[in-house]
Design a protein around this motif. Structure first.
Motif, short mmCIF file in Angstrom:
data_model
loop_
_atom_site.label_atom_id
_atom_site.label_comp_id
_atom_site.label_asym_id
_atom_site.label_seq_id
_atom_site.Cartn_x
_atom_site.Cartn_y
_atom_site.Cartn_z
N ARG A 24 0.88 -1.03 0.43
CA ARG A 24 -0.01 -0.28 -0.19
C ARG A 24 0.77 1.26 0.12
O ARG A 24 1.44 1.16 1.03
N VAL A 25 0.60 1.76 -0.48
CA VAL A 25 1.25 3.19 -0.82
C VAL A 25 0.02 4.94 -0.46
O VAL A 25 -0.17 4.78 -1.04
N ASP A 26 0.66 5.27 0.65
CA ASP A 26 0.71 7.00 1.20
C ASP A 26 1.09 7.72 1.57
O ASP A 26 2.33 8.08 1.62
N LEU A 27 1.69 8.46 -0.28
CA LEU A 27 2.07 9.78 0.22
C LEU A 27 1.84 11.06 0.79
O LEU A 27 3.39 11.21 1.49
N THR A 28 1.52 10.93 1.00
CA THR A 28 0.58 11.80 2.58
C THR A 28 0.85 11.41 3.69
O THR A 28 1.34 12.18 4.52
N ASN A 29 1.13 10.30 4.52
CA ASN A 29 1.62 9.59 5.76
C ASN A 29 2.29 8.38 5.68
O ASN A 29 1.46 7.64 6.08
N PRO A 30 3.44 8.33 4.65
CA PRO A 30 4.12 7.04 4.87
C PRO A 30 4.56 6.84 5.92
O PRO A 30 4.88 7.61 7.13
N ASP A 31 4.37 5.30 5.78
CA ASP A 31 5.18 4.50 7.24
C ASP A 31 6.81 4.68 6.92
O ASP A 31 7.92 4.68 7.81
N TRP A 32 7.26 4.55 5.63
CA TRP A 32 8.52 4.41 5.91
C TRP A 32 8.53 5.47 4.35
O TRP A 32 8.03 6.22 3.08
N TYR A 33 10.15 6.75 3.93
CA TYR A 33 11.07 7.18 2.68
C TYR A 33 11.25 6.48 2.28
O TYR A 33 12.95 5.84 3.17
N VAL A 34 11.79 6.65 0.86
CA VAL A 34 13.12 6.30 0.55
C VAL A 34 14.06 6.98 -0.49
O VAL A 34 12.51 7.93 -1.30
N ILE A 36 16.84 8.61 -2.75
CA ILE A 36 17.72 8.45 -3.79
C ILE A 36 18.16 9.92 -4.07
O ILE A 36 17.69 10.99 -4.91
N GLU A 37 19.81 9.75 -4.12
CA GLU A 37 20.69 11.06 -4.27
C GLU A 37 20.74 10.44 -5.89
O GLU A 37 22.68 9.88 -5.25
N VAL A 38 21.75 11.10 -6.91
CA VAL A 38 22.47 10.73 -7.76
C VAL A 38 23.49 11.89 -7.90
O VAL A 38 22.78 12.93 -8.51
N LEU A 39 25.08 11.53 -8.02
CA LEU A 39 25.99 12.67 -7.32
C LEU A 39 27.33 11.94 -8.68
O LEU A 39 27.96 11.51 -8.54
N GLY A 40 26.46 12.89 -9.94
CA GLY A 40 27.65 12.30 -10.77
C GLY A 40 27.79 11.28 -11.09
O GLY A 40 26.84 10.13 -11.49
N LYS A 41 28.87 9.54 -11.10
CA LYS A 41 28.81 8.66 -11.10
C LYS A 41 28.11 7.63 -10.26
O LYS A 41 28.30 6.38 -10.04
N LYS A 42 28.36 8.66 -8.62
CA LYS A 42 27.82 7.88 -7.18
C LYS A 42 26.11 7.95 -6.73
O LYS A 42 25.67 9.45 -7.50
N THR A 43 25.68 7.16 -6.66
CA THR A 43 24.20 7.69 -6.22
C THR A 43 23.96 6.74 -4.43
O THR A 43 25.37 5.85 -4.02
N GLY A 44 23.19 7.15 -3.55
CA GLY A 44 23.14 7.24 -2.44
C GLY A 44 21.80 6.83 -2.13
O GLY A 44 21.04 7.14 -2.95
N LEU A 45 20.86 6.20 -1.76
CA LEU A 45 20.03 5.09 -1.43
C LEU A 45 19.53 5.27 0.71
O LEU A 45 20.50 4.58 0.77
N SER A 46 18.58 6.54 0.80
CA SER A 46 18.50 6.16 2.19
C SER A 46 17.15 5.69 2.59
O SER A 46 16.08 5.55 1.71
N VAL A 47 16.54 4.90 3.81
CA VAL A 47 15.53 4.30 3.86
C VAL A 47 15.02 4.47 5.42
O VAL A 47 15.94 3.28 5.77
N ILE A 48 14.23 5.32 5.80
CA ILE A 48 13.99 5.54 7.22
C ILE A 48 12.80 5.82 7.20
O ILE A 48 11.98 5.75 6.05
#
Length: 60
Positions: A24-34, A36-48
Motif C-alpha cells: 500500500r502506498v500513502d504519499l501523505t502519511n508514509p510508514d517509510w521514506y525512500v 535516492i541522490e544521484v551525484l555524478g557516477k555515485k548514488t546514495g540510497l536512504s530508507v528511513i
C-alpha cells in the motif's frame, strides 16, 4: 530507458516495490521514506521511518 535523476529512480523503484510486495502506498502519511541522490557516477540510497528524519530550522 535511461533514468537520469534521483526522483525518476524513486518513482521507478517505488512502483517496483509496490508491485512486487503488493504494498500500500500513502504519499501523505508514509510508514517509510525512500530517498535516492544521484551525484555524478555515485548514488546514495536512504530508507528511513518518518520519526528518524532530523529537521533543523536555520535562520539567516
Amino acid at each position: 530507458n535511461w533514468i537520469s535523476s534521483g526522483k525518476e529512480i524513486e518513482i521507478e523503484l517505488g512502483a517496483k516495490i509496490k508491485e512486487s510486495l503488493k504494498a500500500r502506498v500513502d504519499l501523505t502519511n508514509p510508514d517509510w521514506y525512500v530517498w535516492i541522490e544521484v551525484l555524478g557516477k555515485k548514488t546514495g540510497l536512504s530508507v528511513i521511518k518518518p520519526e528518524e528524519i532530523v529537521k533543523k530550522r536555520v535562520e539567516f
